[in-house]
Design an enzyme around this catalytic site. Structure first.
Site, PDB file in Angstrom:
ATOM      1  N   CYS A  90      -3.880  10.689   1.371  1.00 26.18           N
ATOM      2  CA  CYS A  90      -3.084   9.603   1.070  1.00 26.18           C
ATOM      3  C   CYS A  90      -1.736   9.504   0.366  1.00 26.18           C
ATOM      4  O   CYS A  90      -0.867   9.575   1.014  1.00 26.18           O
ATOM      5  CB  CYS A  90      -3.928   8.652  -0.058  1.00 26.18           C
ATOM      6  SG  CYS A  90      -5.660   8.306   0.450  1.00 26.18           S
ATOM      7  N   LYS A 128       0.903  -1.152   0.011  1.00 28.28           N
ATOM      8  CA  LYS A 128      -0.171   0.097  -0.046  1.00 28.28           C
ATOM      9  C   LYS A 128       0.772   1.340   0.011  1.00 28.28           C
ATOM     10  O   LYS A 128       0.587   2.194  -0.758  1.00 28.28           O
ATOM     11  CB  LYS A 128      -0.805  -0.353   1.147  1.00 28.28           C
ATOM     12  CG  LYS A 128      -1.591   1.122   1.550  1.00 28.28           C
ATOM     13  CD  LYS A 128      -2.572   1.593   0.555  1.00 28.28           C
ATOM     14  CE  LYS A 128      -3.195   2.946   0.762  1.00 28.28           C
ATOM     15  NZ  LYS A 128      -4.417   3.070   0.430  1.00 28.28           N
TER      16      LYS A 128
HETATM   17  N1  SAJ Z   1      -2.173  14.574  -8.854  1.00 32.36           N
HETATM   18  C1  SAJ Z   1      -1.262  15.520  -9.537  1.00 32.36           C
HETATM   19  N2  SAJ Z   1      -0.824  14.755 -10.918  1.00 32.36           N
HETATM   20  C2  SAJ Z   1      -1.235  13.652 -11.350  1.00 32.36           C
HETATM   21  C3  SAJ Z   1      -2.106  12.738 -10.329  1.00 32.36           C
HETATM   22  C4  SAJ Z   1      -2.493  13.380  -9.220  1.00 32.36           C
HETATM   23  O1  SAJ Z   1      -0.898  16.464  -9.466  1.00 32.36           O
HETATM   24  O2  SAJ Z   1      -0.931  13.355 -12.434  1.00 32.36           O
HETATM   25  C5  SAJ Z   1      -2.514  14.941  -7.496  1.00 32.36           C
HETATM   26  C6  SAJ Z   1      -4.048  15.451  -7.410  1.00 32.36           C
HETATM   27  O3  SAJ Z   1      -4.582  16.621  -7.950  1.00 32.36           O
HETATM   28  C7  SAJ Z   1      -4.182  15.100  -5.953  1.00 32.36           C
HETATM   29  C8  SAJ Z   1      -3.031  14.329  -5.388  1.00 32.36           C
HETATM   30  O4  SAJ Z   1      -2.063  14.180  -6.508  1.00 32.36           O
HETATM   31  O5  SAJ Z   1      -4.025  16.391  -4.957  1.00 32.36           O
HETATM   32  C9  SAJ Z   1      -3.544  12.886  -5.126  1.00 32.36           C
HETATM   33  O6  SAJ Z   1      -4.571  12.293  -6.263  1.00 32.36           O
HETATM   34  P1  SAJ Z   1      -4.616  10.996  -6.593  1.00 32.36           P
HETATM   35  O7  SAJ Z   1      -5.685  10.830  -7.683  1.00 32.36           O
HETATM   36  O8  SAJ Z   1      -3.077  10.452  -7.214  1.00 32.36           O
HETATM   37  O9  SAJ Z   1      -4.815  10.223  -5.414  1.00 32.36           O
HETATM   38  P2  SAJ Z   1      -5.991   9.959  -4.107  1.00 32.36           P
HETATM   39  O10 SAJ Z   1      -5.104  10.541  -2.861  1.00 32.36           O
HETATM   40  O11 SAJ Z   1      -7.105  10.426  -4.541  1.00 32.36           O
HETATM   41  O12 SAJ Z   1      -5.946   8.302  -4.151  1.00 32.36           O
HETATM   42  C10 SAJ Z   1      -4.742   7.502  -3.912  1.00 32.36           C
HETATM   43  C11 SAJ Z   1      -4.894   6.343  -4.852  1.00 32.36           C
HETATM   44  N3  SAJ Z   1      -3.622   5.654  -5.078  1.00 32.36           N
HETATM   45  C12 SAJ Z   1      -3.133   5.536  -6.155  1.00 32.36           C
HETATM   46  O13 SAJ Z   1      -3.640   5.840  -7.178  1.00 32.36           O
HETATM   47  C13 SAJ Z   1      -1.854   4.676  -6.096  1.00 32.36           C
HETATM   48  C14 SAJ Z   1      -5.822   5.356  -4.440  1.00 32.36           C
HETATM   49  O14 SAJ Z   1      -6.041   4.273  -5.367  1.00 32.36           O
HETATM   50  C15 SAJ Z   1      -5.784   4.801  -3.010  1.00 32.36           C
HETATM   51  O15 SAJ Z   1      -6.771   4.044  -2.408  1.00 32.36           O
HETATM   52  C16 SAJ Z   1      -5.664   6.364  -2.147  1.00 32.36           C
HETATM   53  O16 SAJ Z   1      -4.767   7.156  -2.654  1.00 32.36           O
HETATM   54  C17 SAJ Z   1      -5.628   6.027  -0.712  1.00 32.36           C
HETATM   55  O17 SAJ Z   1      -6.541   5.727   0.077  1.00 32.36           O
HETATM   56  O18 SAJ Z   1      -4.183   5.624  -0.358  1.00 32.36           O
END
Ligand code: SAJ
Length: 438
Positions: free
Chosen positions: A259, A205
């Site tokens: 996360c 994780k």
């Molecule tokens: N972000 C960027 N650029 C990107 C992708 C995301 O700047 O290309 C930013 C988003 O705007 C946000 C942050 O990163 O601020 C996190 O967003 P996210 O969509 O990557 O993730 P979370 O926090 O919504 O959910 C993540 C997910 N993990 C992965 O994709 C590896 C989800 O599957 C997990 O269940 C969750 O964390 C968790 O609970 O750990």
């Protein structure tokens, strides 16, 4: 092994959908939350979380007669702990909720029960912390009761679908604990259920979210480089991603949520000396909001005062979640540099940001500002009509930190669009004394 009654501890973003899903698949479920307001809200037929489809699912779960919610656990065949693990000021995991949830199970634990920890936790938490707590019941973990770690991996905005279709990792403290976990989740999981040991599952994780954080950090660093070098980072990323083995993520105002911006620290906490890359990535992402603040000021020719409309406060597109949101940091920082800041979040917020006017409508945010900054790629904001904005705001300068707006229609409506990493469409920002430390 037969699981007929399940107790889910924690009715938040993960626990509530999990409890409701078990219930709609025919299990008797006791949902437990220590927050009386959460229980009252649910008992009144409302939900306290914005997540597509969740209201219908929860209503179906209550309607089936299989779900009840209360403040304390009850005896059950399986206990699932899905409470938050926030981060402390010193960047270590705050396991308080997890410890309290485990302790609350002790009086009800019986021979043959299964306990699963789903909360994101530092490596070895299940073996070294949860097992000893539960053993205060007089029962032996792995012998008298099963104990496993199974990370939730659902994406906010997609939770209901991902809960069912994603592969699920179940790590038992013994092989029979892993098998018991598989039995439990096979009720509704359609993805593969893969078995391992508890510490590996914890590590999996943390590795997933750390991998994402590091890859967003490189995208953010590319955006700063592109600004300096006069390159359009969005075009460059699109072209680089045509390589079959390259997948650069999106630059933005920083990394938020509970996360990706938090979990890497749980690895750093375990082994600070072995994690220089992870720590650097965290710093790059944590300083990205400051970079966006500079971009806004630069767009106003370095003016130290003025007024700005911040569009979007959530931590990412199309969710209402404000936790660790970089947009909030940008708003706060701008208000500290003598900017009048008006912030609008389309999903609505019940939240004060010191020094910032959080306004309930787009019109109120736009009506008297010098610059408009798009900080979240909410569909509703991306789809704004340039002419409509022009008729509701004196601002003719836009800062787009998420590549949500195409320059041509905005320029045609009389705006100057400054995009994060936009490079050649704009003069190169002046050399900055960029510091990585906040
Ligand atoms: N972000 C960027 N650029 C990107 C992708 C995301 O700047 O290309 C930013 C988003 O705007 C946000 C942050 O990163 O601020 C996190 O967003 P996210 O969509 O990557 O993730 P979370 O926090 O919504 O959910 C993540 C997910 N993990 C992965 O994709 C590896 C989800 O599957 C997990 O269940 C969750 O964390 C968790 O609970 O750990």
């Amino acid at each position: 092994m037969k699981f007929e009654k399940i107790c889910v501890l924690g009715l938040g973003y993960v626990g509530l959908p999990t409890a409701s899903t078990f219930a709609t698949y025919g299990m008797k479920v006791v949902g437990v939350d220590v927050n009386r307001r959460v229980i009252d809200t649910l008992q009144n037929g409302e939900i306290h979380i914005h997540e597509p489809g969740l209201r219908t699912l929860v209503q179906a779960a209550f309607g089936s007669g299989n779900l009840v919610v209360m403040e304390k656990p009850e005896p059950a065949d399986a206990f699932v702990i899905a409470v938050p693990t926030p981060i402390r000021q010193d960047k270590t995991a705050d396991l308080d909720h997890v410890l309290k949830a485990a302790e609350s199970i002790i009086p009800y634990l019986q021979v043959g029960n299964l306990v699963v920890l789903e909360s994101t936790s530092p490596p070895r938490t299940t073996v070294e912390i949860i097992a000893p707590i539960l053993e205060r019941s007089g029962l032996k973990a792995g012998q008298d009761f099963y104990l496993a770690y199974s990370p939730e991996r659902v994406l906010p905005g997609q939770i209901l679908r991902e809960l069912v279709v994603n592969d699920r990792v179940v790590g038992g403290i013994t092989p029979s604990s892993s098998k018991a976990g598989r039995e439990l989740y096979s009720t509704f999981v359609r993805g593969n259920i893969v078995l391992t040991d508890a510490t590996t599952a914890e590590m999996v994780k943390l590795m997933e979210n750390t991998y994402r954080d590091v890859n967003i950090a490189i995208a953010n660093e590319f955006s700063r480089l592109a600004d300096r070098l006069g390159v359009n980072v969005w075009e460059a990323i699109e072209l680089a991603n045509r390589h079959p083995r390259v997948q650069i993520l999106r630059p933005g105002p920083g990394v938020g949520g509970h996360c990706v911006s938090v979990d890497p620290w749980f690895l750093v906490q375990s082994e600070p000396e072995l994690t220089p890359l992870i720590q650097t990535a965290r710093r790059v992402n944590d300083t990205q909001p400051d970079y966006v603040v500079e971009l806004v000021r630069w767009a106003l020719n370095g003016r130290k005062e003025g007024s700005v409309a911040i569009l979007g406060l959530a931590y990412k597109a199309d969710v209402d979640d404000l936790r660790e949101s970089p947009a909030i940091h940008v708003a706060e920082q701008l208000s500290k540099t003598d900017f009048q800041v008006f912030a609008y979040e389309p999903f609505g917020v019940d939240f004060d940001i010191p020094g910032v006017h959080v306004v309930p409508t787009l019109e109120a945010a736009l009506k008297s500002v010098d610059v408009v900054a798009l900080l979240v790629r909410h569909t509703k904001l991306v789809e704004l009509e340039p002419d409509w904005v022009a008729s509701h705001s004196p601002a003719r300068i836009l800062v787009d930190a998420v590549n949500g707006w195409k320059p041509e229609p905005w320029e045609a409506a009389g705006f100057r669009l400054v995009r994060l990493g936009g490079g050649i469409n704009q003069p190169i920002p002046p050399k900055r004394e960029a510091s990585l430390e906040r």
